[in-house]
Design an enzyme around this catalytic site. Sequence first.
Site, PDB file in Angstrom:
ATOM      1  N   ASP A  51       9.306   2.338  -0.864  1.00  0.00           N
ATOM      2  CA  ASP A  51       8.390   3.023   0.045  1.00  0.00           C
ATOM      3  C   ASP A  51       8.779   2.595   1.455  1.00  0.00           C
ATOM      4  O   ASP A  51       8.417   1.519   1.918  1.00  0.00           O
ATOM      5  CB  ASP A  51       6.951   2.636  -0.283  1.00  0.00           C
ATOM      6  CG  ASP A  51       5.933   3.273   0.655  1.00  0.00           C
ATOM      7  OD1 ASP A  51       6.347   3.868   1.676  1.00  0.00           O
ATOM      8  OD2 ASP A  51       4.724   3.164   0.379  1.00  0.00           O
ATOM      9  N   TYR A  58       0.855  -1.187   0.000  1.00  0.00           N
ATOM     10  CA  TYR A  58       0.000   0.000   0.000  1.00  0.00           C
ATOM     11  C   TYR A  58       0.886   1.231   0.000  1.00  0.00           C
ATOM     12  O   TYR A  58       1.808   1.347   0.812  1.00  0.00           O
ATOM     13  CB  TYR A  58      -0.895  -0.008   1.241  1.00  0.00           C
ATOM     14  CG  TYR A  58      -1.720   1.246   1.412  1.00  0.00           C
ATOM     15  CD1 TYR A  58      -2.781   1.522   0.568  1.00  0.00           C
ATOM     16  CD2 TYR A  58      -1.431   2.153   2.432  1.00  0.00           C
ATOM     17  CE1 TYR A  58      -3.535   2.671   0.724  1.00  0.00           C
ATOM     18  CE2 TYR A  58      -2.186   3.292   2.606  1.00  0.00           C
ATOM     19  CZ  TYR A  58      -3.241   3.557   1.751  1.00  0.00           C
ATOM     20  OH  TYR A  58      -3.985   4.695   1.913  1.00  0.00           O
ATOM     21  N   LYS A  84       6.384   9.221   8.871  1.00  0.00           N
ATOM     22  CA  LYS A  84       6.140   8.696  10.214  1.00  0.00           C
ATOM     23  C   LYS A  84       7.185   9.084  11.253  1.00  0.00           C
ATOM     24  O   LYS A  84       7.071  10.112  11.890  1.00  0.00           O
ATOM     25  CB  LYS A  84       5.930   7.188  10.147  1.00  0.00           C
ATOM     26  CG  LYS A  84       4.662   6.803   9.358  1.00  0.00           C
ATOM     27  CD  LYS A  84       4.305   5.361   9.517  1.00  0.00           C
ATOM     28  CE  LYS A  84       3.078   4.979   8.686  1.00  0.00           C
ATOM     29  NZ  LYS A  84       1.820   5.558   9.159  1.00  0.00           N
TER      30      LYS A  84
END
Length: 432
Positions: free
Chosen positions: A232, A137, A260
Amino acid sequence: MLFAAARKLIPGGVNSPVRAFRSVGGEPFFVDSAKGCRIRDVDGRELIDYVGTWGPAILGHAPDVVVEAVREAAGRGTSFGIPNPLEVEMAETICRMVPSVEKVRMVNSGTEATMSCVRLARGFTGRDRIVKFEGCYHGHVDSLLVKAGSGALTHGQPDSAGVPAALAELTITVPFNDPDAVRAVFQREGGGIAAIILEPAPANAGLYLPEPGFLEGLREICSAYGSLLIFDEVMTGFRVAPGGYQELCGVMPDLTAMGKVIGGGLPVGAFGGRADVMDDLSPDGPVYQAGTLSGNPLAMAAGLAQLREMERVNGWARLEEAGADFEARVRAAIAGRPLNFRRIGSMFCLYFTEAPVRNLAEAQRSDREAFNRYFHACLEGGVYFAPSQFEAGFLSLAHGPDDVAETAEVAGAALDAVFGGADFTTLRGENR
């Protein structure tokens, strides 16, 4: 009452779908405060948290060094829209830590980072097609919200309403850990492929790892065909090692999406890589990318404080030790049961299947109903895991041995209830 009110005003009552508990059933709780490894809901219930705001809370919730850094930065101004020194310091820190990054640009979310990587790859190569993997994702980017069609080499179909089929057709989706499928795609149309994008250790379908040689093979294919390799590392970056998963595996991507941990809990994203590729970004190059709040001083201050503290206390080594202890306890509890535990550093997933999990199809064999019962039993016992079988869990430096021992007690009782037919009773008060 809060959820009922939220549903009247917010679609589904939540601002991100997984929070709605649709996967596990029931209604979500609302958090009042969090400190260390524990969260407290609006009803005063305390929970040991293994979600950690989905990864950023590597020091735990509200660490003093981050709170103080944000307070100090806010006193100087919450946003400028003008370059500030913290942006440069963050860029220096990222380039020093991440092996492949020579230049970096700050953005405001992981989605924005992956979206920008894809646009830059297309602009740099002059090609349109992207290869991605099932189970990886990359945020809600139109061209990446696709899944495989009837076969491994089928062009993607939209995985969300509102994504034009013509755009989805530019994305080719193949199974993770299937190098033959990747080679077949490139043999067929490698001259039109701008990039491969993947989570090097997929953590949005639980957590599974690349087979030996898989990432190295992708690097070779991209180099041979003039395509870019995009990692990613929004979840794994600065979490599994200072330089992310690429530091552990030794494979250097051309571009990396990050987020993050580098925001210390504030909204943040970044992408970086080879200098010649990054120089194609505006204002120097023809690929446009911009953001009013990019490099926000509060986010930069929070992220820098968190990274400095991790380096100061040798945080990654400590997290590996905590993760190993956590894993040992989990494996003792699941012995003889149809379960599969995966961990890398402070990230983990417990699959409710005994078969190996190497890709999305194998992850989806998990017994979701058993997981749902386990989730609610743990929640009742005061332990909060992600409300989905297909999400990773996170340890932080705030999870001490006592917290892990308490978690093991609760989780063990929950597993007994799921597999042994035992009645699960609330493990609180004198029972804890």
